[in-house]
Design an enzyme around this catalytic site. Structure first.
Site, short mmCIF file in Angstrom:
data_model
loop_
_atom_site.label_atom_id
_atom_site.label_comp_id
_atom_site.label_asym_id
_atom_site.label_seq_id
_atom_site.Cartn_x
_atom_site.Cartn_y
_atom_site.Cartn_z
N GLU A 112 0.82 -1.21 0.00
CA GLU A 112 0.00 0.00 0.00
C GLU A 112 0.85 1.25 0.00
OE1 GLU A 112 -3.20 0.21 2.72
OE2 GLU A 112 -3.90 -1.82 2.34
N CYS A 139 3.08 8.75 1.14
CA CYS A 139 3.42 7.88 2.26
C CYS A 139 3.79 6.53 1.68
CB CYS A 139 2.24 7.76 3.22
SG CYS A 139 2.55 6.68 4.63
N CYS A 146 4.55 -5.94 8.25
CA CYS A 146 5.45 -5.34 9.23
C CYS A 146 5.68 -6.32 10.38
CB CYS A 146 4.86 -4.04 9.78
SG CYS A 146 5.94 -3.19 10.97
N CYS A 150 2.90 -3.54 16.46
CA CYS A 150 2.37 -2.54 17.40
C CYS A 150 0.88 -2.78 17.60
CB CYS A 150 2.63 -1.13 16.87
SG CYS A 150 4.39 -0.73 16.72
N CYS A 153 -1.89 -0.77 15.55
CA CYS A 153 -1.62 -0.55 14.12
C CYS A 153 -2.11 -1.74 13.30
CB CYS A 153 -0.12 -0.32 13.90
SG CYS A 153 0.32 -0.05 12.17
N CYS A 365 -2.89 7.15 9.18
CA CYS A 365 -1.79 6.57 9.94
C CYS A 365 -2.29 5.40 10.79
CB CYS A 365 -1.18 7.65 10.84
SG CYS A 365 0.21 7.09 11.84
#
Length: 373
Positions: A112, A139, A146, A150, A153, A365
């Site tokens: 993305e 971005c 990832c 977190c 997220c 975000c």
């Protein structure tokens, strides 16, 4: 293409009779000099490298067969050499003009990226109207998925697949630039992934975006959750980019709750490395802090954060939480956000609040995720 080893592209013969059988890295990401070496290895004059460079970076060529200034016979010989462009898998646009792209890579993986336009006269601009565009930010992602996981997220919820190459990172910027038909002015390495776990390709992309695409280093921001020794190593490159550290908590206990990797990297060690970064580079650090209602947004958290950051150049970027389906965190009320800001300001900490764009398109975000549907 390796920065130092363009000879890996092919042999030095003029013809490329079996190019489909040769493992050739994409040309995207290569400099004029590297492309000049490569074309000479193909028996062509060096200026052909400059022609390819112009068509790849400025004219949007997605295959070498499109580059009409190249000799026809040679074009047919190198037609299968990959430029390194992705294909658009999905595209969604928010009311504020923010566009989220799902890009399909050569191996079928999806990544993305987000195009974020800023307009001279506010956000309420008709869709597709770029006549008063003031700034276009991209971005970019640096990994498929990832590994940091977190808790708040979406990206980390889908796990980690692999690092992105220099070409795949640069491609994201060109994709947005071509779609908006406007020059990209700013880039934030804040998409999917942890940039400092893919530092070689990130560094290569930074140099390419600066030298070949023409975006100033001071308009680039690299975000990291904090990887032991990597901030110190990154500083040694003396780049003019902005480093943004995802802090999200003022103490070790709370940070471990939100960021699993913090278990092996105490916040005191992280802050020592950040201070060293400022000493080496002379550039301040931005600390990203996602505000979660009732979790890390209390007055005592603000006071503790101020104490943690006192004494060196930094800036706090507060980000009110953007919701995802997997967890039930909430965004704080505006009065709680304002109180947090006031406490930091009273302690002489520079602070701003960033309300993320593209919220209803899941492009804000913390909302990016691997999704092939």
């Amino acid at each position: 293409m390796s920065v130092n080893s363009p000879s890996t592209m092919s042999d030095s013969s003029a013809a490329v009779p079996h190019v489909s059988e040769i493992a050739i890295p994409p040309l995207l990401g290569a400099s004029v000099a590297e492309l000049g070496v490569w074309v000479q290895q193909q028996g062509q004059p060096a200026y052909r490298g400059k022609q390819i460079h112009d068509w790849i970076y400025n004219q949007g060529a997605r295959s070498l067969s499109e580059i009409s200034v190249l000799p026809k016979q040679w074009r047919s010989q190198i037609a299968e050499v990959p430029v390194g462009r992705s294909t658009e898998h999905f595209r969604s646009q928010a009311r504020d003009g923010t566009v989220k792209y799902l890009l399909k890579l050569a191996d079928g993986e999806i990544v993305e990226t987000v195009g974020i336009p800023n307009f001279k006269w506010g956000k309420n601009v008709p869709t597709g109207d770029a006549s008063n565009l003031d700034r276009l930010t991209v971005c970019v992602s640096t990994q498929v998925g990832c590994p940091m996981a977190c808790d708040f997220c979406a990206t980390g919820k889908g796990g980690f697949k692999r690092n992105l190459t220099r070409a795949e990172i640069v491609d994201q910027v060109l994709t947005v630039q071509e779609d908006f038909k406007e020059r990209v002015s700013n880039i934030v390495f804040m998409g999917m992934g942890e940039p400092l776990l893919n530092v070689n390709h990130v560094l290569g992309a930074i140099h390419c975006l600066n030298k070949d695409v023409g975006i100033g280093q001071r308009n680039l921001t690299v975000s990291t959750v904090g990887i032991r020794d990597r901030i110190r190593q990154f500083a040694q490159h003396h780049l003019q980019v902005t480093l943004a550290v995802s802090l999200h908590a003022p103490n070790q206990r709370l940070r471990q709750q939100l960021i699993p990797s913090a278990n092996s990297y105490p916040i005191g060690d992280l802050m020592a490395e950040c201070r060293e970064y400022v000493e080496i580079t002379g550039r301040r650090i931005t600390f990203e802090y996602v505000l979660l209602a009732g979790v890390n947004d209390l007055p005592e958290h603000a006071a503790e954060l101020a104490r943690l950051l006192r004494g060196f150049q930094n800036h706090v970027n507060l980000i009110p939480y953007n919701p995802i389906n997997e967890v039930d965190y909430q965004r704080p009320e505006s009065d709680r956000i304002n109180a947090f800001v006031q406490i930091l300001q009273q302690q002489h900490i520079t602070v701003s609040v960033r309300y993320s764009r593209g919220l209803e398109a899941d492009a804000a975000c913390g909302q990016l995720r691997v999704n092939k549907s």
